[in-house]
Design a protein around this motif. Structure first.
Motif, short mmCIF file in Angstrom:
data_model
loop_
_atom_site.label_atom_id
_atom_site.label_comp_id
_atom_site.label_asym_id
_atom_site.label_seq_id
_atom_site.Cartn_x
_atom_site.Cartn_y
_atom_site.Cartn_z
N PHE A 1 50.94 43.79 32.76
CA PHE A 1 51.05 42.34 32.63
C PHE A 1 51.92 41.75 33.73
CE2 PHE A 1 53.23 38.59 30.95
CZ PHE A 1 52.14 37.80 30.66
N GLU A 2 53.06 42.39 34.01
CA GLU A 2 53.94 41.88 35.05
C GLU A 2 53.27 41.94 36.42
OE1 GLU A 2 57.42 44.28 34.68
OE2 GLU A 2 58.34 42.92 33.23
N ALA A 3 52.53 43.01 36.69
CA ALA A 3 51.82 43.12 37.96
C ALA A 3 50.72 42.05 38.06
CB ALA A 3 51.21 44.51 38.11
N GLU A 4 50.09 41.76 36.95
CA GLU A 4 49.06 40.71 36.92
C GLU A 4 49.68 39.34 37.23
OE1 GLU A 4 45.23 39.91 36.90
OE2 GLU A 4 45.88 41.85 36.15
N MET A 5 50.82 39.05 36.62
CA MET A 5 51.48 37.76 36.86
C MET A 5 51.97 37.67 38.30
SD MET A 5 51.20 36.01 34.14
CE MET A 5 49.63 36.79 33.86
N GLN A 6 52.47 38.77 38.84
CA GLN A 6 52.91 38.79 40.23
C GLN A 6 51.73 38.55 41.16
OE1 GLN A 6 56.10 39.15 41.44
NE2 GLN A 6 55.26 38.76 43.46
N TRP A 7 50.58 39.15 40.85
CA TRP A 7 49.39 38.96 41.67
C TRP A 7 48.95 37.50 41.64
CZ3 TRP A 7 44.39 37.38 40.56
CH2 TRP A 7 43.47 37.55 41.58
N LYS B 1 48.51 32.28 44.43
CA LYS B 1 48.78 30.84 44.54
C LYS B 1 49.57 30.53 45.81
CE LYS B 1 48.53 29.84 39.64
NZ LYS B 1 49.29 29.48 38.43
N VAL B 2 50.53 31.38 46.14
CA VAL B 2 51.30 31.18 47.38
C VAL B 2 50.38 31.28 48.59
CG1 VAL B 2 53.07 32.22 48.85
CG2 VAL B 2 53.51 31.90 46.42
N ALA C 1 42.53 36.64 56.61
CA ALA C 1 43.38 37.47 55.76
C ALA C 1 43.19 37.13 54.29
CB ALA C 1 44.85 37.30 56.16
N TYR C 2 43.08 35.83 53.98
CA TYR C 2 42.87 35.42 52.59
C TYR C 2 41.51 35.91 52.09
CZ TYR C 2 42.56 32.53 48.44
OH TYR C 2 42.43 32.11 47.16
N GLN C 3 40.49 35.75 52.92
CA GLN C 3 39.15 36.19 52.52
C GLN C 3 39.09 37.70 52.35
OE1 GLN C 3 36.66 34.33 51.66
NE2 GLN C 3 35.20 35.97 51.38
N THR C 4 39.80 38.42 53.20
CA THR C 4 39.81 39.88 53.08
C THR C 4 40.44 40.31 51.77
OG1 THR C 4 39.97 40.08 55.48
CG2 THR C 4 40.58 42.00 54.18
N LYS C 5 41.52 39.64 51.38
CA LYS C 5 42.23 40.07 50.17
C LYS C 5 41.60 39.53 48.90
CE LYS C 5 46.83 40.57 48.27
NZ LYS C 5 48.25 40.40 48.49
N TYR C 6 41.24 38.22 48.89
CA TYR C 6 40.82 37.60 47.64
C TYR C 6 39.33 37.23 47.60
CZ TYR C 6 45.83 37.07 47.10
OH TYR C 6 47.16 37.32 47.01
N GLY C 7 38.64 37.37 48.71
CA GLY C 7 37.23 36.99 48.73
C GLY C 7 36.39 37.91 47.86
N ASP C 8 35.30 37.40 47.33
CA ASP C 8 34.33 38.14 46.51
C ASP C 8 34.93 38.67 45.21
OD1 ASP C 8 32.47 37.72 48.53
OD2 ASP C 8 33.00 39.60 49.53
#
Length: 173
Positions: free
Chosen positions: A82-88, A93-94, A134-141
Motif C-alpha cells: 500500500f505504501e509503495a502504491e501511494m508513493q508511486w 502526479k509530480v 521519459a514520462y511516456q517510457t515510465k507511465y505510457g501504455d
C-alpha cells in the motif's frame, strides 16, 4: 532637484476627521445586537482559530518519508504494498506536473517569439521532448487503471528487452 508641487493644483487633505454628530441620545439597537454577536459568537471562534493556526502544518510543506519501491517489499507485506502504491501515485502526479510546467514554458516561448520560435525556443523544445519521452517510457501504455505493480512489470519487460537486444546485437558484430 524636484520643485515643490503647485499648491493650487494639489491641495492638502484635511488633517482631522470630523467627529460623528449623534442625532439622538437613544442608543442604536443594531449596535447592541452587533456587540452581543461579537462577544458570544465571533470572539470565541476567533480565539480557537488562533490557537489552531499555531500548530498547523501546510500541505505543501508536508514531507513524506522515503518509501522503498515495490521490488523491496516482502511477499505478504500488504502495508508495504500500500505504501509503495501511494508513493508511486505521488511520483506520477509530480512527474505529470513537471511535464505540464515544461509544456507551458514551451508554449509561452512559442507565443513570445512568434515566427522565429524554431530557432529561439530550440532549448525548450528539446527539454520538452526529453521530459515527454521519459514520462511516456515510465507511465505510457498503463491505461486508466495503472498502478505500481503494472509499472514495475513494464519496467522489467523493458529491461529484459534491452538486455536481449544487446545480446543479439553482439552476436552480429
Amino acid at each position: 532637484m524636484l520643485e515643490e508641487p503647485d499648491q493650487d493644483l494639489y491641495q492638502e487633505s484635511p488633517c482631522h476627521t470630523p467627529a460623528p454628530n449623534p442625532q439622538s441620545a437613544i442608543p442604536n439597537p443594531l449596535d447592541l445586537v452587533q456587540k452581543i454577536f461579537e462577544y458570544t459568537v465571533d470572539a470565541p471562534g476567533g480565539t480557537l482559530s488562533i490557537a489552531n493556526t499555531q500548530n498547523m502544518s501546510y500541505y505543501y510543506h508536508q514531507k513524506f518519508r522515503s518509501i522503498p519501491d515495490l521490488m523491496t517489499c516482502l511477499e505478504d507485506d500488504y502495508v508495504c504494498f500500500f505504501e509503495a502504491e501511494m508513493q508511486w501515485e505521488r511520483d506520477m502526479k509530480v512527474n505529470q506536473e513537471i511535464v505540464k510546467i515544461v509544456q507551458e514554458r514551451l508554449t509561452v516561448c512559442t507565443q513570445w517569439e512568434g515566427e522565429s520560435h524554431f530557432q529561439n525556443c530550440a532549448g525548450e523544445y528539446q527539454k520538452f521532448k526529453e521530459v515527454a519521452k521519459a514520462y511516456q517510457t515510465k507511465y505510457g501504455d498503463l491505461g486508466a487503471y495503472g498502478n505500481a505493480r503494472k509499472c514495475l512489470m513494464k519496467q522489467k519487460q523493458r529491461m529484459i528487452t534491452e538486455r536481449t537486444l544487446n545480446v543479439v546485437l553482439r552476436r552480429f558484430q
